[in-house]
Design an enzyme around this catalytic site. Structure first.
Site, PDB file in Angstrom:
ATOM      1  N   LEU A  89       3.102  12.453   0.226  1.00  0.00           N
ATOM      2  CA  LEU A  89       2.305  13.416   0.965  1.00  0.00           C
ATOM      3  C   LEU A  89       2.616  13.339   2.451  1.00  0.00           C
ATOM      4  CD1 LEU A  89      -1.161  12.935  -0.775  1.00  0.00           C
ATOM      5  CD2 LEU A  89       0.626  14.586  -1.329  1.00  0.00           C
ATOM      6  N   GLY A 134       2.645   9.523  -2.855  1.00  0.00           N
ATOM      7  CA  GLY A 134       2.443  10.759  -3.605  1.00  0.00           C
ATOM      8  C   GLY A 134       3.621  11.124  -4.481  1.00  0.00           C
ATOM      9  N   ASN A 158       2.195   2.820  -2.411  1.00  0.00           N
ATOM     10  CA  ASN A 158       2.138   1.881  -1.277  1.00  0.00           C
ATOM     11  C   ASN A 158       1.083   2.260  -0.247  1.00  0.00           C
ATOM     12  OD1 ASN A 158       3.671   4.191  -0.569  1.00  0.00           O
ATOM     13  ND2 ASN A 158       4.658   3.078   1.102  1.00  0.00           N
ATOM     14  N   GLU A 159       0.026   2.928  -0.688  1.00  0.00           N
ATOM     15  CA  GLU A 159      -0.982   3.441   0.240  1.00  0.00           C
ATOM     16  C   GLU A 159      -1.585   2.362   1.143  1.00  0.00           C
ATOM     17  OE1 GLU A 159      -0.484   6.814  -2.512  1.00  0.00           O
ATOM     18  OE2 GLU A 159      -0.461   4.636  -2.696  1.00  0.00           O
TER      19      GLU A 159
END
Length: 283
Positions: A89, A134, A158-159
């Site tokens: 994203l 995303g 990996n947020e």
């Protein structure tokens, strides 16, 4: 009605492998050839912006046609140009934006996942590049994932490395794929897996040489198309419907939680720091 959603990769496309004739629902889409099969791009279309705004992906969801309405379109695949399957994203859609903008953006992310994960079509991800965050979610939403054997490519949710918490439906999708313990380690540490590690973890199903990814995806699709469609669709729905229903039951609270979280000063600062790190990376 169409929902627009930006991704940081300019090259991602959803291609529908056609089994039979084109239908009027997709008569304006651009046909192409992939691995000997005629394909169609019904939903995820690559668009280029000007140099001042950068390259983005526009994800178009046409509500008037519903979820992949054409019975002739029994399967689809996610693919991209080499090196970046999807960079995930677009952080700029979450940084410095109004709560209203963030809310609309997140609704589009939800819609993308609901349509892809809940599709009755056969979906194959041909991962011929890196796929963080995303991008990884989109691959996980497919039925089968084929990744290029390239040491430079990685995949994962990996947020947490960005200071962001993956929402529950990201988590559910990962747990359904790799199991609870592997998902917990992956999400807490924000792990990006190499191709061999992704295969060992169960994040992807098959590794092939980079120049064989698309042809292998085509062969895989042919194998899946040989299964009686009604039995496969019912089985897929049985497996995935509880996960889909969980988000459908709480879409608005999920949007509110995201907006409340992403607009916090501390989170905005984390996004800024991450973007500064990206600027100083070697090309």
């Amino acid at each position: 009605m169409q929902h627009a959603l930006s991704f940081s990769s300019p090259v991602l496309s959803l291609v529908g492998f056609l089994h039979g004739k084109l239908t009027e629902a997709f008569s304006e889409a651009r046909p192409l050839r992939l691995g000997g099969l005629q394909c169609l791009q019904p939903c995820l279309l690559p668009h280029q912006r000007s140099a001042s705004t950068g390259s983005k992906i526009l994800v178009e969801m046409d509500d008037s046609t519903g979820r992949y309405p054409a019975p002739e379109n029994r399967g689809g695949g996610l693919s991209a140009l080499p090196k970046i399957f999807s960079a995930g994203l677009d952080i700029m859609e979450m940084y410095g934006k109004s709560p209203e903008h963030c809310g609309e953006f997140w609704k589009a992310v939800q819609e993308m996942w609901l349509r892809l994960y809940g599709s009755s079509m056969i979906t194959v991800a041909a991962i011929n590049g890196s796929s963080p965050a995303g991008g990884c979610l989109m691959a996980l939403a497919c039925d089968y994932r084929i990744m290029a054997e390239n040491p430079k490519y990685s995949i994962g949710l990996n947020e947490t490395q960005l200071g962001i918490v993956a929402p529950f439906w990201f988590k559910d999708t990962l747990v359904n794929t790799v199991g609870n313990r592997a998902a917990e380690l992956s999400l807490q540490l924000g792990l990006l897996y190499s191709a061999p590690d992704a295969l060992r973890t169960g994040l992807v199903d098959l590794l092939v040489p980079e120049d064989k990814v698309l042809s292998t995806a085509s062969q895989t699709m042919t194998q899946w198309l040989a299964i009686p469609d009604h039995a496969r669709q019912i089985t897929k729905s049985m497996m995935r419907k509880p996960t889909v229903d969980r988000l459908l039951a709480s879409r608005e609270p999920d949007v509110k939680n995201f907006v409340s979280f992403i607009t916090k000063d501390s989170i905005q600062k984390s996004l800024q720091v991450y973007m500064e790190r990206l600027k100083h990376r070697k090309p």
